[in-house]
Design a protein around this motif. Structure first.
Motif, PDB file in Angstrom:
ATOM      1  N   SER A   1      -8.026   8.425  -1.086  1.00 34.46           N
ATOM      2  CA  SER A   1      -7.274   9.640  -0.752  1.00 34.46           C
ATOM      3  C   SER A   1      -6.975   9.708   0.741  1.00 34.46           C
ATOM      4  O   SER A   1      -5.875  10.093   1.146  1.00 34.46           O
ATOM      5  CB  SER A   1      -8.063  10.885  -1.176  1.00 34.46           C
ATOM      6  N   SER A   2      -7.951   9.323   1.553  1.00 30.69           N
ATOM      7  CA  SER A   2      -7.755   9.343   3.004  1.00 30.69           C
ATOM      8  C   SER A   2      -6.635   8.401   3.414  1.00 30.69           C
ATOM      9  O   SER A   2      -5.764   8.749   4.222  1.00 30.69           O
ATOM     10  CB  SER A   2      -9.046   8.959   3.724  1.00 30.69           C
ATOM     11  N   ILE A   3      -6.656   7.206   2.849  1.00 28.05           N
ATOM     12  CA  ILE A   3      -5.614   6.231   3.172  1.00 28.05           C
ATOM     13  C   ILE A   3      -4.252   6.739   2.714  1.00 28.05           C
ATOM     14  O   ILE A   3      -3.258   6.656   3.437  1.00 28.05           O
ATOM     15  CB  ILE A   3      -5.932   4.874   2.517  1.00 28.05           C
ATOM     16  N   TYR A   4      -4.236   7.285   1.503  1.00 25.10           N
ATOM     17  CA  TYR A   4      -2.975   7.777   0.948  1.00 25.10           C
ATOM     18  C   TYR A   4      -2.412   8.926   1.780  1.00 25.10           C
ATOM     19  O   TYR A   4      -1.212   8.969   2.076  1.00 25.10           O
ATOM     20  CB  TYR A   4      -3.205   8.233  -0.493  1.00 25.10           C
ATOM     21  N   LEU A   5      -3.278   9.851   2.193  1.00 22.55           N
ATOM     22  CA  LEU A   5      -2.828  10.975   3.004  1.00 22.55           C
ATOM     23  C   LEU A   5      -2.298  10.510   4.362  1.00 22.55           C
ATOM     24  O   LEU A   5      -1.299  11.026   4.858  1.00 22.55           O
ATOM     25  CB  LEU A   5      -3.960  11.985   3.194  1.00 22.55           C
TER      26      LEU A   5
ATOM     27  N   TYR B   1       0.796  -1.218   0.000  1.00 28.99           N
ATOM     28  CA  TYR B   1       0.000   0.000   0.000  1.00 28.99           C
ATOM     29  C   TYR B   1       0.832   1.274   0.000  1.00 28.99           C
ATOM     30  O   TYR B   1       0.572   2.197  -0.744  1.00 28.99           O
ATOM     31  CB  TYR B   1      -0.957  -0.003   1.204  1.00 28.99           C
ATOM     32  N   GLU B   2       1.857   1.357   0.863  1.00 32.19           N
ATOM     33  CA  GLU B   2       2.522   2.638   1.025  1.00 32.19           C
ATOM     34  C   GLU B   2       3.524   2.935  -0.076  1.00 32.19           C
ATOM     35  O   GLU B   2       4.068   4.024  -0.142  1.00 32.19           O
ATOM     36  CB  GLU B   2       3.217   2.703   2.391  1.00 32.19           C
ATOM     37  N   THR B   3       3.808   1.963  -0.971  1.00 34.23           N
ATOM     38  CA  THR B   3       4.809   2.189  -1.999  1.00 34.23           C
ATOM     39  C   THR B   3       4.211   2.485  -3.371  1.00 34.23           C
ATOM     40  O   THR B   3       4.944   2.775  -4.307  1.00 34.23           O
ATOM     41  CB  THR B   3       5.726   0.957  -2.115  1.00 34.23           C
ATOM     42  N   VAL B   4       2.905   2.406  -3.521  1.00 31.89           N
ATOM     43  CA  VAL B   4       2.265   2.596  -4.824  1.00 31.89           C
ATOM     44  C   VAL B   4       1.950   4.074  -5.040  1.00 31.89           C
ATOM     45  O   VAL B   4       1.294   4.693  -4.201  1.00 31.89           O
ATOM     46  CB  VAL B   4       0.967   1.769  -4.914  1.00 31.89           C
ATOM     47  N   PRO B   5       2.408   4.667  -6.146  1.00 32.19           N
ATOM     48  CA  PRO B   5       2.074   6.072  -6.425  1.00 32.19           C
ATOM     49  C   PRO B   5       0.563   6.268  -6.469  1.00 32.19           C
ATOM     50  O   PRO B   5      -0.193   5.366  -6.853  1.00 32.19           O
ATOM     51  CB  PRO B   5       2.702   6.303  -7.806  1.00 32.19           C
ATOM     52  N   TYR B   6       0.142   7.483  -6.118  1.00 38.12           N
ATOM     53  CA  TYR B   6      -1.296   7.753  -5.983  1.00 38.12           C
ATOM     54  C   TYR B   6      -2.058   7.485  -7.276  1.00 38.12           C
ATOM     55  O   TYR B   6      -3.117   6.853  -7.259  1.00 38.12           O
ATOM     56  CB  TYR B   6      -1.499   9.195  -5.546  1.00 38.12           C
ATOM     57  N   ASP B   7      -1.534   7.959  -8.417  1.00 37.21           N
ATOM     58  CA  ASP B   7      -2.272   7.797  -9.670  1.00 37.21           C
ATOM     59  C   ASP B   7      -2.401   6.322 -10.047  1.00 37.21           C
ATOM     60  O   ASP B   7      -3.445   5.881 -10.536  1.00 37.21           O
ATOM     61  CB  ASP B   7      -1.600   8.582 -10.802  1.00 37.21           C
ATOM     62  N   LYS B   8      -1.369   5.540  -9.773  1.00 39.02           N
ATOM     63  CA  LYS B   8      -1.435   4.112 -10.063  1.00 39.02           C
ATOM     64  C   LYS B   8      -2.384   3.411  -9.104  1.00 39.02           C
ATOM     65  O   LYS B   8      -3.145   2.524  -9.486  1.00 39.02           O
ATOM     66  CB  LYS B   8      -0.044   3.490  -9.978  1.00 39.02           C
ATOM     67  N   ARG B   9      -2.350   3.835  -7.838  1.00 40.62           N
ATOM     68  CA  ARG B   9      -3.254   3.270  -6.831  1.00 40.62           C
ATOM     69  C   ARG B   9      -4.714   3.489  -7.232  1.00 40.62           C
ATOM     70  O   ARG B   9      -5.530   2.570  -7.182  1.00 40.62           O
ATOM     71  CB  ARG B   9      -2.988   3.930  -5.485  1.00 40.62           C
ATOM     72  N   ILE B  10      -5.037   4.719  -7.621  1.00 37.45           N
ATOM     73  CA  ILE B  10      -6.407   5.044  -8.004  1.00 37.45           C
ATOM     74  C   ILE B  10      -6.840   4.218  -9.204  1.00 37.45           C
ATOM     75  O   ILE B  10      -7.978   3.748  -9.284  1.00 37.45           O
ATOM     76  CB  ILE B  10      -6.533   6.553  -8.310  1.00 37.45           C
ATOM     77  N   LYS B  11      -5.942   4.011 -10.132  1.00 39.93           N
ATOM     78  CA  LYS B  11      -6.266   3.269 -11.346  1.00 39.93           C
ATOM     79  C   LYS B  11      -6.464   1.786 -11.066  1.00 39.93           C
ATOM     80  O   LYS B  11      -7.349   1.153 -11.644  1.00 39.93           O
ATOM     81  CB  LYS B  11      -5.148   3.454 -12.375  1.00 39.93           C
ATOM     82  N   GLU B  12      -5.647   1.226 -10.170  1.00 34.98           N
ATOM     83  CA  GLU B  12      -5.642  -0.226  -9.986  1.00 34.98           C
ATOM     84  C   GLU B  12      -6.504  -0.716  -8.825  1.00 34.98           C
ATOM     85  O   GLU B  12      -7.071  -1.814  -8.893  1.00 34.98           O
ATOM     86  CB  GLU B  12      -4.200  -0.717  -9.776  1.00 34.98           C
ATOM     87  N   ASN B  13      -6.598   0.045  -7.754  1.00 32.03           N
ATOM     88  CA  ASN B  13      -7.253  -0.471  -6.545  1.00 32.03           C
ATOM     89  C   ASN B  13      -8.759  -0.664  -6.690  1.00 32.03           C
ATOM     90  O   ASN B  13      -9.359  -1.399  -5.902  1.00 32.03           O
ATOM     91  CB  ASN B  13      -6.981   0.443  -5.348  1.00 32.03           C
TER      92      ASN B  13
END
Length: 309
Positions: free
Chosen positions: A125-129, A3-15
């Motif tokens: 976004s909450s998790i990422y922040l 979770y903490e190593t995935v860039p935000y844009d990739k996370r949003i696309k894949e998760n």
């Protein structure tokens, strides 16, 4: 997924592929809304998940109906350009205005898609922040790699493993396979071969765990001879296969002193209201049951004591 190593844009696309309708919507509210819509338009409604499993059925028209989401997908409910559900409609009154019915149903699908998009982006976004804040705190405290990794084994230490459990809990991802892996008779190795060899036994088992694990497995040393393993969004049979592989690797290992053997407790978190801490405790209970079976199995004691001759 780490979770903490995935860039935000990739996370949003894949998760989004990990989300179900229940992750995105309050299904009771959705059902109430669709029920009112069905009454007003005199239609029956079926809402399925992305695979065609029925989630909400309103009316009797869909009895015996088995959705084929590939050939007849109905109206696709999409979030982040991925299908998360399918909406099917059957009219009860052919005399009703079909154009109005289609407009209202299509509008409902669009509304659900927008609400799902907002819910998804807000949660991710909450998790990422939170993770970014944690990383900033890490930098401020100048936390070194050794402070999150167990020095002997290279897997996560207990503190960091527990932190990862909390992050996954907050993500509300299910199912999560939770495993407790305990080295059998570590004390035997320590008593007969000393600290160096008993440490080598721990390192050996941790290496087997890492080698057999997939990149998104979360592995931590949670006690002296105990490891925890988390598999977010575990596929059917994935955790069981992993447990079998590590046991086979241990049981077939040849060494002058060591006879590695592990007991494995496996449970699943399937409800977002559960915590991984609770499930890890359940896995420990299952591990002790497995340990009793192994240590009382024919040939187990003889295999260990053979190294003493």
């Amino acid at each position: 997924m780490a979770y903490e190593t995935v860039p935000y844009d990739k996370r949003i696309k894949e998760n989004i592929r990990n989300y179900t309708l229940a992750n995105l919507f309050d299904m009771e509210i959705v059902k109430k809304y669709l029920s009112n819509l069905a009454k007003m338009l005199e239609i029956n409604i079926l809402l399925t998940d992305r695979h065609g499993e029925k989630e909400i059925v309103i009316g009797d028209s869909f009895l015996g109906f088995h959705p084929d989401v590939e050939k007849e997908p109905g109206r696709k409910l999409r979030v982040q350009n991925r299908t998360v559900g399918h909406l099917y409609v059957k009219r009860l009154d052919e005399g009703r205005d079909e154009r109005l019915m289609n407009e209202m149903v299509d509008g409902t699908v669009e509304l659900l898609a927008r609400l799902g998009e907002e819910a998804y982006l807000h949660r991710e976004s909450s998790i990422y922040l939170e993770e970014l804040e944690g990383q900033l705190e890490d930098k401020k405290r100048k936390i070194s790699q050794n402070e999150r990794e167990d020095i002997l084994t290279g897997v996560y230490n207990r503190i960091y493993f527990e932190n990862r459990m909390k992050i996954i809990d907050r993500s509300e991802v299910v199912p999560v396979a939770v495993m407790n892996v305990n080295i059998n008779d570590w004390k035997f190795a320590n008593d007969h071969f000393g600290d160096e060899e008993s440490d080598r036994l721990i390192k050996l088992v941790s290496d087997i765990l890492k080698e057999e694990a997939k990149p998104y497995f979360v592995i931590g040393r949670i006690d002296g001879d105990v490891f925890g393993v988390l598999i977010p969004m575990a596929e059917e049979g994935e955790a069981e296969s992993f447990a079998e592989r590590i046991q086979e690797r241990c049981n077939t290992y040849e060494d002058a002193h060591l006879t590695p053997s592990v007991a494995v407790g496996l449970v699943y978190k399937t409800n977002i209201e559960e915590t991984l801490e609770e499930k890890l405790s359940d896995a420990e209970y299952e591990m002790f049951n497995h340990k009793f079976e192994i240590k009382n199995a024919p040939g187990y004691r003889e295999r260990m004591e053979k190294k003493l001759t």
